[in-house]
Design a protein around this motif. Structure first.
Motif, PDB file in Angstrom:
ATOM      1  N   HIS A  77       1.001  -1.191   0.042  1.00 20.91           N
ATOM      2  CA  HIS A  77       0.161  -0.317   0.259  1.00 20.91           C
ATOM      3  C   HIS A  77       0.944   1.222  -0.192  1.00 20.91           C
ATOM      4  N   HIS A  79       1.146   5.384  -2.270  1.00 20.92           N
ATOM      5  CA  HIS A  79       0.281   6.350  -3.128  1.00 20.92           C
ATOM      6  C   HIS A  79       1.917   7.286  -3.951  1.00 20.92           C
ATOM      7  N   HIS A 232      -9.605   2.186   1.430  1.00 19.08           N
ATOM      8  CA  HIS A 232      -8.973   2.410   2.853  1.00 19.08           C
ATOM      9  C   HIS A 232      -9.878   1.907   3.293  1.00 19.08           C
ATOM     10  N   HIS A 271      -4.977  -0.181   6.203  1.00 22.71           N
ATOM     11  CA  HIS A 271      -4.975  -0.141   7.803  1.00 22.71           C
ATOM     12  C   HIS A 271      -6.298  -1.337   8.540  1.00 22.71           C
ATOM     13  N   ASP A 322       2.985   3.196   3.115  1.00 24.03           N
ATOM     14  CA  ASP A 322       1.586   3.646   2.985  1.00 24.03           C
ATOM     15  C   ASP A 322       2.071   5.694   2.588  1.00 24.03           C
TER      16      ASP A 322
HETATM   17 ZN    ZN Z   1      -3.176   4.633   1.467  1.00 27.52          ZN
END
Ligand code: ZN
Ligand code: GUN
Length: 438
Positions: A77, A79, A232, A271, A322
């Protein structure tokens, strides 16, 4: 038949199968002075160096004696458009998104800009020993094209997709479901299973997507059942409250995704900190994965994810950065934070389990474990070469353990887990080719 074979020599460590706490089950393979033989980007053999050298006497050898060679790390995960905003001060999730993430993501409608950041992003991954990732792009198709094109240049295994968001965000990032549907279909047709690329349907989260948008993404997944779904879930308490207000008829957060057909064994939820036992039970039943992102959870003040409880509920997990809510591209830094987050809750994350969750365990979660994740013959030769002692204190620690006859693979890996970062990465290889050297 023995053409184009090359040998990589070093201390080879990988996992043979599913991690288990049962010490009688051999989970790991460690060859001091071992080697792998590679042909056309794939592993064809693994053994002690002496034996492998005798078998392929003409093959050229790259010698990393004394260095640890692990399967390339897999970040489940991350971005890519948030590369520039790592470490943006002060807010918790909802305000952080509008203050930092959304302004940064707006830039990615420009394909040249997206390509420039994609190049830096991929280089950062390699520098940190990460050879595969499941990444968010932005709502713009240009960002998806930029990341797939950049990954293809290095023959890297990349999973990404166009973000869907049609409400509650910056107007410049809003999309309508009709355009999103058409563009996503085009992107799937263009990129999914093109080379090493794979496509992930990417609803940002249910705050950003109304029922119609979520349902349409579920439909697309049914149409292309071997795509992935990434989103998410239950990261922040304020987020969970907003979901309750937006979906008053849903019994909990997970049900919103369930109703849209988005909870599958190809779904990775980032998460999952504030989940009920019922939600965990349903995630386990669906075979979905939770990506635990400790640097992000601490940085954004989101909460403490309970790995042990989640595993006891039967839910599969992986450990992820993340970035840019997360504060480092390094999965070693991330394992350090994971150790501390679990320790605060009475669970010690041992090094074998930790490294499993960023190699073979992550590959299993992404259903690419038949392709990568360890050094079994037939697999793609993605790997990282690590020096366990680059800093003064790392060297002192190794010397101390040596003097006390306590230096073994577990203590070495634990040193990397707690004190390691990109300085420990000597080289990174993708499909047998060097893509980074320190
Ligand atoms: Zn994220
Ligand atoms: N939830 C929805 N979008 C995001 C994001 O970009 N980062 C994090 N950490 N959580 C999110």
């Amino acid at each position: 038949m023995n053409e184009n074979i090359k040998i990589i020599r070093g201390e080879i460590f990988d996992f043979l199968g599913e991690f288990t706490h049962d010490a009688s089950q051999p989970v790991a393979r460690f060859l001091t002075d071992g080697a792998i033989a590679i042909q056309n980007g794939k592993i064809i053999d693994i053994n002690y160096y002496k034996d492998l050298q005798a078998q392929y006497p003409d093959a050229p050898c790259t010698d990393y004696s004394g260095k640890l060679i692990l399967p390339g790390f897999i970040d489940t995960h991350i971005h890519f458009p948030q590369t520039e905003i790592i470490g943006s001060f002060g807010h918790q999730l909802i305000d952080w998104l509008s203050s930092y993430a959304f302004p940064a993501e707006k830039e990615f409608r420009n394909e040249d800009y997206a390509k420039a950041v994609a190049e830096i992003f991929v280089q950062e991954l390699f520098k940190n020993g990460t050879t595969s990732c499941l990444a968010f792009s932005t709502v713009h198709k240009e960002s998806v094209n930029a990341l797939f094109e950049t990954a293809s240049k290095y023959n890297m295994r990349m999973i990404t997709g166009k973000v869907w968001m049609n409400r509650n965000g910056d107007p410049a990032l809003m999309d309508n479901t009709e355009t999103a549907y058409t563009e996503t279909k085009e992107l799937i047709e263009k990129w999914h299973k093109n080379g090493r690329n794979l496509y992930a349907l990417t609803p940002r989260f249910a705050i950003s997507c109304d029922d119609e948008s979520l349902a349409l993404q579920g439909e697309l997944h049914r149409e292309y059942p071997d795509t992935y779904i990434q989103t998410h879930l239950s990261e922040n308490k304020q987020e969970v409250k907003i979901i309750q207000a937006l979906f008053p008829e849903a019994k909990d957060y997970l049900e919103v995704y369930e109703k849209a057909g988005l909870v599958t064994d190809r779904t990775v939820f980032a998460h999952g900190i504030h989940l009920s036992d019922s939600e965990l039970e349903r995630l386990a039943k669906a075979g979905a994965t939770i990506a635990h992102c400790p640097t992000s959870n601490l940085f954004l003040g989101s909460g403490l994810f309970n790995l042990k409880h989640t595993h006891e509920a039967g839910v599969q997990t992986a450990i992820a950065t993340d970035v840019g809510g997360g504060t480092s591209f390094s999965l070693l830094r991330t394992l350090d934070e994971a150790y501390k987050v679990q320790h605060l809750q009475g669970y010690a994350l041992k090094p074998f389990e930790a490294f499993y969750r960023i190699t073979l365990g992550a590959a299993k979660a992404l259903k690419i474990d038949h392709l990568v994740g360890n050094f079994d013959p037939g697999k793609e030769a993605d790997f990282v070469v690590l020096d366990c002692g680059v800093t003064t204190t790392q060297k002192m620690r190794i010397n101390f353990l040596n003097r006390n006859h306590a230096l073994d693979i577990e203590t070495l890996l634990f040193g990397l887990q707690i004190t390691g970062d990109d300085r420990n990465v000597v080289a990174t290889y993708v499909m047998g080719e060097k893509v980074y050297e320190k």
